[in-house]
Design an enzyme around this catalytic site. Structure first.
Site, PDB file in Angstrom:
ATOM      1  N   GLY A  46     -83.095  33.687  12.344  1.00 18.24           N
ATOM      2  CA  GLY A  46     -83.137  34.289  11.026  1.00 18.24           C
ATOM      3  C   GLY A  46     -83.117  33.225   9.949  1.00 18.24           C
ATOM      4  O   GLY A  46     -82.525  32.157  10.141  1.00 18.24           O
ATOM      5  N   GLN A  51     -82.003  29.796   1.701  1.00 17.85           N
ATOM      6  CA  GLN A  51     -81.765  28.589   2.501  1.00 17.85           C
ATOM      7  C   GLN A  51     -82.845  27.533   2.312  1.00 17.85           C
ATOM      8  O   GLN A  51     -82.635  26.370   2.646  1.00 17.85           O
ATOM      9  CB  GLN A  51     -81.692  28.955   3.996  1.00 17.85           C
ATOM     10  N   CYS A  91     -75.746  29.321  11.956  1.00 18.50           N
ATOM     11  CA  CYS A  91     -76.579  29.348  10.753  1.00 18.50           C
ATOM     12  C   CYS A  91     -77.332  28.029  10.653  1.00 18.50           C
ATOM     13  O   CYS A  91     -76.736  26.963  10.848  1.00 18.50           O
ATOM     14  CB  CYS A  91     -75.701  29.535   9.513  1.00 18.50           C
ATOM     15  N   LEU A  92     -78.612  28.093  10.334  1.00 12.75           N
ATOM     16  CA  LEU A  92     -79.407  26.867  10.201  1.00 12.75           C
ATOM     17  C   LEU A  92     -78.893  25.987   9.067  1.00 12.75           C
ATOM     18  O   LEU A  92     -79.144  24.784   9.068  1.00 12.75           O
ATOM     19  CB  LEU A  92     -80.890  27.208   9.987  1.00 12.75           C
ATOM     20  N   GLU A 134     -78.275  37.491   7.124  1.00 15.91           N
ATOM     21  CA  GLU A 134     -79.337  37.002   6.233  1.00 15.91           C
ATOM     22  C   GLU A 134     -79.235  37.629   4.844  1.00 15.91           C
ATOM     23  O   GLU A 134     -79.482  36.958   3.833  1.00 15.91           O
ATOM     24  CB  GLU A 134     -80.724  37.266   6.840  1.00 15.91           C
ATOM     25  N   HIS A 137     -76.888  35.788   2.627  1.00 18.32           N
ATOM     26  CA  HIS A 137     -77.456  34.596   1.978  1.00 18.32           C
ATOM     27  C   HIS A 137     -78.054  34.958   0.616  1.00 18.32           C
ATOM     28  O   HIS A 137     -77.970  34.174  -0.326  1.00 18.32           O
ATOM     29  CB  HIS A 137     -78.564  33.979   2.840  1.00 18.32           C
TER      30      HIS A 137
HETATM   31  C1  QAP Z   1     -78.224  33.817  11.869  1.00 20.72           C
HETATM   32  O1  QAP Z   1     -78.910  31.716  12.673  1.00 20.72           O
HETATM   33  C2  QAP Z   1     -77.462  34.437  13.021  1.00 20.72           C
HETATM   34  O2  QAP Z   1     -75.980  25.487  14.547  1.00 20.72           O
HETATM   35  C3  QAP Z   1     -79.400  32.965  12.256  1.00 20.72           C
HETATM   36  O3  QAP Z   1     -77.511  23.550  15.578  1.00 20.72           O
HETATM   37  C4  QAP Z   1     -77.131  33.707  14.162  1.00 20.72           C
HETATM   38  O4  QAP Z   1     -80.841  31.094  13.547  1.00 20.72           O
HETATM   39  C5  QAP Z   1     -77.054  35.712  12.933  1.00 20.72           C
HETATM   40  C6  QAP Z   1     -79.134  27.278  14.716  1.00 20.72           C
HETATM   41  C7  QAP Z   1     -76.427  34.304  15.200  1.00 20.72           C
HETATM   42  C8  QAP Z   1     -76.364  36.313  13.969  1.00 20.72           C
HETATM   43  C9  QAP Z   1     -76.064  35.617  15.098  1.00 20.72           C
HETATM   44  C10 QAP Z   1     -77.818  26.998  14.472  1.00 20.72           C
HETATM   45  C11 QAP Z   1     -79.929  26.277  15.248  1.00 20.72           C
HETATM   46  C12 QAP Z   1     -79.721  28.587  14.386  1.00 20.72           C
HETATM   47  C13 QAP Z   1     -77.283  25.747  14.786  1.00 20.72           C
HETATM   48  C14 QAP Z   1     -79.691  30.823  13.336  1.00 20.72           C
HETATM   49  C15 QAP Z   1     -78.093  24.754  15.311  1.00 20.72           C
HETATM   50  C16 QAP Z   1     -79.421  25.030  15.551  1.00 20.72           C
HETATM   51  C17 QAP Z   1     -79.066  29.556  13.718  1.00 20.72           C
HETATM   52 CO    CO Z   2     -77.490  31.663   7.851  1.00 13.44          CO
END
Ligand code: QAP
Ligand code: CO
Length: 167
Positions: A46, A51, A91-92, A134, A137
């Site tokens: 997401g 972001q 979270c990215l 999301e 954010h």
């Molecule tokens: C949000 O998050 C989300 O730490 C999206 O080193 C995530 O795409 C909502 C990511 C889980 C609900 C459950 C995170 C990639 C990606 C990191 C993501 C990383 C590399 C996170």
């Molecule tokens: Co996020």
């Protein structure tokens, strides 16, 4: 297409409240394509426009393993929500940090798609969590801000230390 730069927490710009999209134009669709490319490249499930430092109410989501179930939400609004659910979120904008947040288990969301047409979607579980994450954010809220002050300051010093070490 282009890979966009993702703001890293802590960054004040992540607290900006996004504006509703008044017209879905070709420019909107170019931004969306670049957001999708950025999310898939990361890889992530997401990404909110906030972001990538664009303060418009746009999110892209794909919780599938195959990266073939893209969901684009413009001006999303939650119309109903029920139940409680928590999931190990990431979270990215907060790399390497994961933790639980209490959210609704099931939601109905209304939004515009990239063609500008309105639709409603029922979501539960991970997809519902991701939509809520999301949408936070878009109002300037990061998932770690649900945690205690102590836990947040630990996250901040960890990330600052890491940012110093990669410079
Ligand atoms: C949000 O998050 C989300 O730490 C999206 O080193 C995530 O795409 C909502 C990511 C889980 C609900 C459950 C995170 C990639 C990606 C990191 C993501 C990383 C590399 C996170
Ligand atoms: Co996020």
């Amino acid at each position: 297409m282009a890979i966009l730069k993702i703001l890293q927490y802590p960054d004040d710009r992540l607290h900006t409240v996004a504006q509703a999209v008044s017209n879905v134009t070709d420019e909107t669709r170019i931004l969306i394509r670049n957001m999708v490319e950025t999310m898939y490249a990361a890889p992530g499930i997401g990404l909110a426009a906030t972001q990538v430092d664009v303060h418009q109410r746009i999110v892209v989501i794909d919780t599938s393993k195959e990266q073939d179930k893209l969901l684009v939400l413009i001006n999303p609004e939650i119309v109903t929500s029920s139940g409680e659910f928590s999931y190990e979120e990431g979270c990215l904008s907060v790399p390497g940090i994961y933790g639980k947040v209490q959210r609704a288990e099931s939601i109905t969301v209304r939004a515009l798609g990239s063609n500008g047409d309105s639709f409603t979607l029922d979501a539960s579980g991970l997809l519902a969590v991701c939509i809520q994450h999301e949408m936070d954010h878009l109002v300037g809220k990061i998932f770690v801000e649900y945690w205690s002050r102590l836990k947040q300051s630990r996250v901040q010093s960890k990330l600052k230390k890491r940012q110093r070490s990669v410079m």
